[in-house]
Write a protein that holds these residues in place. Structure first.
Motif, mmCIF file in Angstrom:
data_model
loop_
_atom_site.group_PDB
_atom_site.id
_atom_site.type_symbol
_atom_site.label_atom_id
_atom_site.label_comp_id
_atom_site.label_asym_id
_atom_site.label_seq_id
_atom_site.Cartn_x
_atom_site.Cartn_y
_atom_site.Cartn_z
ATOM 1 N N LEU A 1 153.041 23.061 12.334
ATOM 2 C CA LEU A 1 151.939 22.306 11.581
ATOM 3 C C LEU A 1 151.439 21.849 12.175
ATOM 4 N N SER A 2 151.862 20.699 13.279
ATOM 5 C CA SER A 2 150.782 19.216 14.361
ATOM 6 C C SER A 2 149.829 20.615 15.079
ATOM 7 N N ARG A 3 149.970 21.357 15.348
ATOM 8 C CA ARG A 3 149.381 21.911 16.418
ATOM 9 C C ARG A 3 148.330 22.393 15.937
ATOM 10 N N PRO A 4 147.423 23.171 14.656
ATOM 11 C CA PRO A 4 147.172 23.374 13.506
ATOM 12 C C PRO A 4 146.054 22.238 13.493
ATOM 13 N N MET A 5 147.091 20.966 12.541
ATOM 14 C CA MET A 5 146.677 20.166 12.294
ATOM 15 C C MET A 5 145.657 19.690 13.260
ATOM 16 N N GLY A 6 145.737 19.266 14.257
ATOM 17 C CA GLY A 6 144.903 18.732 15.844
ATOM 18 C C GLY A 6 145.303 17.461 15.131
ATOM 19 N N ASN A 7 144.138 16.447 15.476
ATOM 20 C CA ASN A 7 143.608 15.333 15.362
ATOM 21 C C ASN A 7 142.984 15.248 13.920
ATOM 22 N N ILE A 8 143.464 14.318 13.527
ATOM 23 C CA ILE A 8 142.441 13.605 12.315
ATOM 24 C C ILE A 8 141.338 14.279 12.081
ATOM 25 N N GLY A 9 140.447 14.524 10.950
ATOM 26 C CA GLY A 9 139.281 15.582 11.065
ATOM 27 C C GLY A 9 139.129 16.667 12.571
ATOM 28 N N GLN B 1 153.625 17.162 3.736
ATOM 29 C CA GLN B 1 154.982 17.793 4.554
ATOM 30 C C GLN B 1 155.174 17.438 5.287
ATOM 31 N N TYR B 2 154.225 17.727 6.739
ATOM 32 C CA TYR B 2 154.364 16.716 7.947
ATOM 33 C C TYR B 2 156.034 15.566 7.817
ATOM 34 N N ASN B 3 155.125 14.592 7.578
ATOM 35 C CA ASN B 3 156.089 13.666 6.859
ATOM 36 C C ASN B 3 157.249 14.085 6.599
ATOM 37 N N LYS B 4 157.097 15.007 5.388
ATOM 38 C CA LYS B 4 158.330 14.608 5.209
ATOM 39 C C LYS B 4 159.672 14.928 5.962
ATOM 40 N N LEU B 5 158.994 16.705 6.772
ATOM 41 C CA LEU B 5 160.072 17.019 8.095
ATOM 42 C C LEU B 5 160.523 16.486 9.028
ATOM 43 N N GLU B 6 159.140 15.413 9.075
ATOM 44 C CA GLU B 6 159.201 13.898 10.710
ATOM 45 C C GLU B 6 160.285 13.114 9.515
ATOM 46 N N GLU B 7 160.563 12.735 8.616
ATOM 47 C CA GLU B 7 161.795 11.661 8.096
ATOM 48 C C GLU B 7 163.080 12.606 7.927
ATOM 49 N N LEU B 8 163.090 13.972 7.677
ATOM 50 C CA LEU B 8 164.155 15.100 8.212
ATOM 51 C C LEU B 8 164.941 15.238 9.658
ATOM 52 N N LYS B 9 163.802 14.918 10.214
ATOM 53 C CA LYS B 9 164.202 14.904 11.794
ATOM 54 C C LYS B 9 164.918 13.545 12.266
ATOM 55 N N TYR B 10 164.024 12.692 11.649
ATOM 56 C CA TYR B 10 164.753 11.114 11.716
ATOM 57 C C TYR B 10 166.232 11.045 11.483
ATOM 58 N N LEU B 11 166.585 11.707 10.256
ATOM 59 C CA LEU B 11 167.658 11.603 10.064
ATOM 60 C C LEU B 11 168.601 12.334 10.616
ATOM 61 N N ILE B 12 168.171 13.294 10.967
ATOM 62 C CA ILE B 12 169.618 14.571 11.152
ATOM 63 C C ILE B 12 169.950 14.055 13.219
#
Length: 349
Positions: free
Chosen positions: A224-232, A318-329
Motif C-alpha cells: 500500500l505505501s509504495r503505490p500511495m507515495g507522498n500524499i497528492g 486501511q493502511y492505518n489499520k494495518l499500522e495499528e495491527l503492526k504496533y500491537l504485534i
C-alpha cells in the motif's frame, strides 16, 4: 479468432506432455503429502504453513494445465485468467515471508518479482517474445526472475502487448512459464515437509513466530505505501497486479492468511496470550484483524482507487489499520512474551 495453432506450438505442447504428466504426479503427491508430526510448540503454526505450501503447489499444477489446454484450443481466456488469479491468491499466504525453510524462501523472487519499479517485467517479456524462440521451463529457470513467475504470466494474460489470443509465441511462452512456476512451487512444498522450527527453544520460537507475522504484515503494508507515495503524488504503477486490477483482492487474502497464522487452529498466538492472562490484548489483535478484513474496500484495483481523492483516503484508512495491527504485534505482544524483534528488509521503506 481462429482455433488453429501453428505446427511449432503443436510440437512444443507435445514435448510438454511428459511435463504435464509430471505435474499430475506432483498433484497426487500434494494430496498425499503429510506434515511432519512433532510435539513442538510450533506444530500448529507449521501445519498452517505446510497446508498453504501444498495448496499453492496444487494451484500451480492447475494453472499449468490450464495454459496447456488454452494453447491447444485458444478462445475465451476467462477460465485461464481465473486459474491465474486463484494461484495468485494462494501465493498470498506465503508472500513476504522471511522465516521458514531456506529452500522455500530462496524461491520468493522466482515466484514473484515485485516491486517492479521500472516495468522491468514488461520490457523483459517484450524482448523475450521478440526473439521468437521456443523456450522450455528448464531454460526459463536460468533467465531473469522477471520472466519466470506470477508477474510474467499476468503480463501475458492482461497486457495488450502480449496478444496471447493471436500470438502463438505468447501462448507457448505462457506454457513454459506456468510449468516453471509449478516446479518452483513444488520446491517450496517439499521444503515444508519438515518443521523448520522443531529444534528451537521456547524463547527462540516465540521470537520466530512474532517475526513471521511481523514480516508478512510489513510486506503487505509496503504493497500500500509504495503505490500511495507522498500524499497528492501517488505512484499507481507500483501497485501489485495493476494490470489485472486485483491488488486489493490480494491484500485481503494476505490479511486472511495472517489471521490464520495468528490463530493457528486455536493453538497459536491468540491462545498463548489468553493462556497467559492477556485476553484483552488477544481480543484487540483479533479485533483489528476482523475489522480490517470486514471493512476492506469492495474495489479490486488499487491503481484505480489512487486516482481519486476518495479512493486515496480509503486506502490510507486501511493502511492505518494495518499500522495499528503492526504496533500491537510488534510492540505489545512482543513485550508480553519478552521477545525483541529486530529490523528487516522492509523497515524504513
Amino acid at each position: 479468432m481462429s482455433g488453429t495453432i501453428t505446427s511449432g506450438i503443436k510440437l512444443s505442447l507435445s514435448l510438454l506432455a511428459l511435463g504435464v504428466l509430471s505435474g499430475c504426479q506432483s498433484t497426487q503427491n500434494a494430496n498425499t503429502a503429510k506434515a511432519e508430526q512433532t510435539s513442538h510448540l510450533s506444530q500448529s503454526v507449521y501445519q498452517v504453513e505446510f497446508d498453504a505450501a501444498q495448496h499453492f503447489a496444487a494451484q500451480t499444477t492447475q494453472l499449468s494445465q490450464a495454459f496447456t489446454d488454452y494453447c491447444a484450443n485458444p478462445g475465451d481466456a476467462a477460465e485461464l485468467k481465473s486459474a491465474w488469479q486463484q494461484t495468485m491468491q494462494s501465493w498470498m499466504a506465503l508472500q513476504g515471508q522471511e522465516r521458514g525453510p531456506l529452500d522455500a524462501l530462496e524461491q520468493n523472487w522466482n515466484v514473484q518479482f515485485w516491486p517492479d519499479k521500472k516495468n522491468t517485467t514488461g520490457r523483459k517479456m517484450a524482448q523475450l517474445l521478440a526473439k521468437g524462440e521456443v523456450v522450455t521451463a528448464e531454460q526459463l529457470s536460468t533467465q531473469s526472475v522477471t520472466v519466470q513467475g506470477l508477474g510474467a504470466l499476468e503480463w501475458l494474460l492482461y497486457d495488450t502487448a502480449s496478444n496471447m489470443d493471436s500470438n502463438s509465441n505468447s501462448c507457448q511462452l505462457g506454457v513454459a512459464i506456468a510449468s516453471n512456476l509449478h516446479n518452483k512451487a513444488q520446491i517450496i512444498a517439499n521444503a515444508w515437509l519438515s518443521n523448520p522450527w522443531a529444534e528451537l527453544d521456547k524463547t527462540a520460537w516465540y521470537s520466530e513466530y512474532i517475526a513471521l507475522l511481523s514480516n508478512q504484515l510489513e510486506f503487505s503494508m509496503s504493497k500500500l505505501s509504495r503505490p500511495m507515495g507522498n500524499i497528492g503524488h501517488p505512484r499507481p504503477y507500483f501497485s501489485e497486479s495493476w494490470r489485472s486490477k486485483t491488488s486489493m483482492q490480494n491484500l485481503k487474502a494476505n490479511l486472511i492468511a495472517m489471521k490464520a497464522v495468528y490463530l493457528a487452529n486455536g493453538k497459536g498466538l491468540d491462545h498463548l496470550l489468553r493462556e497467559r492472562g492477556h485476553a484483552d490484548l488477544a481480543d484487540r489483535v483479533l479485533g483489528d484483524f476482523d475489522d480490517a478484513i470486514a471493512t476492506w474496500p469492495m474495489e479490486d484495483s488499487l491503481f484505480d482507487m489512487l486516482s481519486t481523492r476518495k479512493g486515496y483516503q480509503s486506502v490510507l484508512s486501511q493502511y492505518n489499520k494495518l499500522e495499528e495491527l503492526k504496533y500491537l504485534i510488534h510492540e505489545e505482544v512482543a513485550v508480553e512474551l519478552k521477545v525483541v524483534i529486530g529490523f528487516n528488509s522492509t523497515d524504513g521503506d
